[in-house]
Design an enzyme around this catalytic site. Sequence first.
Site, short mmCIF file in Angstrom:
data_model
loop_
_atom_site.label_atom_id
_atom_site.label_comp_id
_atom_site.label_asym_id
_atom_site.label_seq_id
_atom_site.Cartn_x
_atom_site.Cartn_y
_atom_site.Cartn_z
N GLY A 237 -24.19 -17.48 45.70
CA GLY A 237 -24.28 -18.24 46.95
C GLY A 237 -23.39 -19.45 46.87
O GLY A 237 -22.43 -19.49 46.08
N SER A 238 -23.72 -20.44 47.66
CA SER A 238 -22.87 -21.63 47.74
C SER A 238 -23.02 -22.50 46.48
O SER A 238 -24.06 -22.46 45.80
CB SER A 238 -23.25 -22.46 48.97
OG SER A 238 -24.58 -22.92 48.83
N THR A 239 -21.99 -23.26 46.20
CA THR A 239 -22.03 -24.17 45.06
C THR A 239 -23.15 -25.20 45.24
O THR A 239 -23.85 -25.56 44.29
CB THR A 239 -20.66 -24.84 44.87
OG1 THR A 239 -19.75 -23.82 44.42
CG2 THR A 239 -20.69 -25.95 43.84
N GLU A 240 -23.34 -25.63 46.48
CA GLU A 240 -24.38 -26.63 46.76
C GLU A 240 -25.77 -26.08 46.37
O GLU A 240 -26.54 -26.74 45.67
CB GLU A 240 -24.33 -26.95 48.25
CG GLU A 240 -25.14 -28.13 48.67
CD GLU A 240 -25.15 -28.25 50.20
OE1 GLU A 240 -24.22 -27.73 50.86
OE2 GLU A 240 -26.11 -28.84 50.71
N GLY A 242 -26.30 -23.56 44.38
CA GLY A 242 -26.25 -23.31 42.94
C GLY A 242 -26.62 -24.55 42.12
O GLY A 242 -27.35 -24.45 41.13
N GLU A 259 -22.89 -17.28 40.48
CA GLU A 259 -21.62 -16.92 41.11
C GLU A 259 -21.53 -17.74 42.38
O GLU A 259 -22.24 -17.48 43.35
CB GLU A 259 -21.59 -15.42 41.45
CG GLU A 259 -21.77 -14.49 40.29
CD GLU A 259 -20.72 -14.66 39.22
OE1 GLU A 259 -19.64 -15.21 39.50
OE2 GLU A 259 -21.00 -14.27 38.07
N CYS A 294 -16.40 -15.52 48.71
CA CYS A 294 -16.12 -16.60 47.77
C CYS A 294 -14.81 -16.36 47.02
O CYS A 294 -14.14 -17.30 46.62
CB CYS A 294 -17.27 -16.77 46.80
SG CYS A 294 -17.75 -15.22 46.01
P1 ADP Z 1 -26.02 -20.19 52.92
O1 ADP Z 1 -25.83 -21.68 52.96
O2 ADP Z 1 -24.91 -19.46 53.54
O3 ADP Z 1 -27.34 -19.71 53.41
P2 ADP Z 1 -26.88 -20.23 50.20
O4 ADP Z 1 -26.05 -20.36 49.01
O5 ADP Z 1 -27.73 -21.40 50.57
O6 ADP Z 1 -25.94 -19.81 51.39
O7 ADP Z 1 -27.83 -18.94 50.10
C1 ADP Z 1 -27.70 -17.90 49.16
C2 ADP Z 1 -29.07 -17.38 48.81
O8 ADP Z 1 -29.84 -18.42 48.23
C3 ADP Z 1 -29.89 -16.88 50.00
O9 ADP Z 1 -30.69 -15.78 49.58
C4 ADP Z 1 -30.77 -18.08 50.32
O10 ADP Z 1 -31.93 -17.70 51.03
C5 ADP Z 1 -31.08 -18.59 48.93
N1 ADP Z 1 -31.45 -20.01 48.83
C6 ADP Z 1 -31.02 -21.05 49.58
N2 ADP Z 1 -31.54 -22.22 49.14
C7 ADP Z 1 -32.31 -21.92 48.06
C8 ADP Z 1 -33.11 -22.68 47.15
N3 ADP Z 1 -33.22 -24.01 47.25
N4 ADP Z 1 -33.76 -22.03 46.16
C9 ADP Z 1 -33.66 -20.69 46.03
N5 ADP Z 1 -32.93 -19.92 46.85
C10 ADP Z 1 -32.25 -20.51 47.85
#
Ligand code: ADP
Length: 490
Positions: A237-240, A242, A259, A294
Amino acid sequence: MSSLTTNHRLLIDGQLRAATGGATFDNINPTTGQVAGTAPDATAADGEEALSAARRAFDETDWANDVALRVRVLRQLDDALRAHEQELTEITVTEVGAPLGSCATVQVHEPLAVVEWFANLAESYDWSTDLGVRDTMGGPARRWIEREPIGVVAAITPWNVPNHINIAKVVPALAAGCTVVLKPAPETPWTGLALGQLFAEHTDLPAGVLNVVTAADKKFGAFLTTDPRVDLISFTGSTETGRRIMAAAAENLTKVFLELGGKSVHLILEDVADMGLAAAFAAIGTGVVAGQGCALTTRVLIPQARYEEGVQQIAAMMSTITVGDPADAATVMGPLITAAQRDRVEGYVQGAVDQGATIVCGGKRPADLDSGFFYEPTLLAGVTNQMTAAQEEIFGPVLVAIPYADDDEAVAIANDSIYGLSGAIFSDDPAHALAVAKRIRTGTMSINGGVWYAPDVPFGGYKQSGLGREMGLAGFEEHLEIKSYSEPAS
Ligand code: ADP
């Protein structure tokens, strides 16, 4: 048995079922902006049941030791995925907005090969290594190493290439002997639920070994990042997000495998006589998954002396990308995933213009598509690497073109990023390409259009693009612990 496309259920402890209380949430089709159907909205109790089932299956069954069972289950899954490829494609077109061409490649078809590859790897892998006899401080000893599955894996996945990423997380984990709780993104719940259903209905997977839970709340999976019963958090997912997950995992020192984002370069070296091929790859790379990938190259570096020529060639190629209904075989690029994502992309493009960039092509919604979340492939010129659009991951079909003076400056620009996930380099001299590529700090690199995506190729990032590698032998071994043994030797 029932259709994968109509009956979407959680998989918890071997049971395909609704969420407790029967709650559901809407799955929006990004092509129409309309509700395509619903998915189960798991409760906290459902999450707890999924996690305790995964823990129990790891601790109390023979899954972790029975390689033959794991290989059999994965081969059964391989057959089931291939038999249901058409339904998986239908789901992916509907919930991702992915064009048929991308389903025939990275979204659905190519990931199928991952299953067989990891089944073969588990079967042939050296689980044990003999270190021989050595005179230790306690006398002669025979020593050896055994590789053991790490335990319960929490797999948290995104919405951009969900079928591939769900498979790339679940299959190596199961091949290694782990048990899994898969938590797909709320934007694309059906691909993950379909994977659970195929395992449940077509394989001998023991109850609890894989659990799939979907929920409307994007942070639903947060409980998995703090629970000591989880041994590995495998996140894309996003670095933020992560960073947030890694901070949460620090409490129990749970291993994280991340990743994350990228801002990769597409570098055209000065010695390229005809920029046509490089321009075509730059343009098409922007349209793949509507720029929501990504590993896509989103900064194109063009020699200063030929900047105008390069920009014009890329713009000409971009204008040939057909944007529209992903179910139409002629479509190259579908919609963005949500209205919010398109708003975000529009904000970045406006921000770039405010900082002095010019829109060469795109930069707006297609006039002929009034429903769904479409945005035109966009090329921004007059960009410096300091601009926000060159530093932050836009996650949309936006390419920024940056001029450079010489190889040293190109390498400096490429590395002036918090990210280091991917990259592409074009040169008429492969040795020149390789010499420059070696100086760029990134996890994958394509030379002259070479495709690195394959089950045996590790994928992952340097710097803030992540920790660890997915796929390949390296991806498999992320799921293993090493145990060292010794016994007196006679
Ligand atoms: P986006 O901003 O596009 O939703 P994310 O990186 O936040 O992308 O999301 C990737 C995955 O991580 C999704 O399955 C999302 O539901 C999950 N997710 C988002 N925030 C959290 C968190 N704080 N803890 C666990 N999982 C999360």
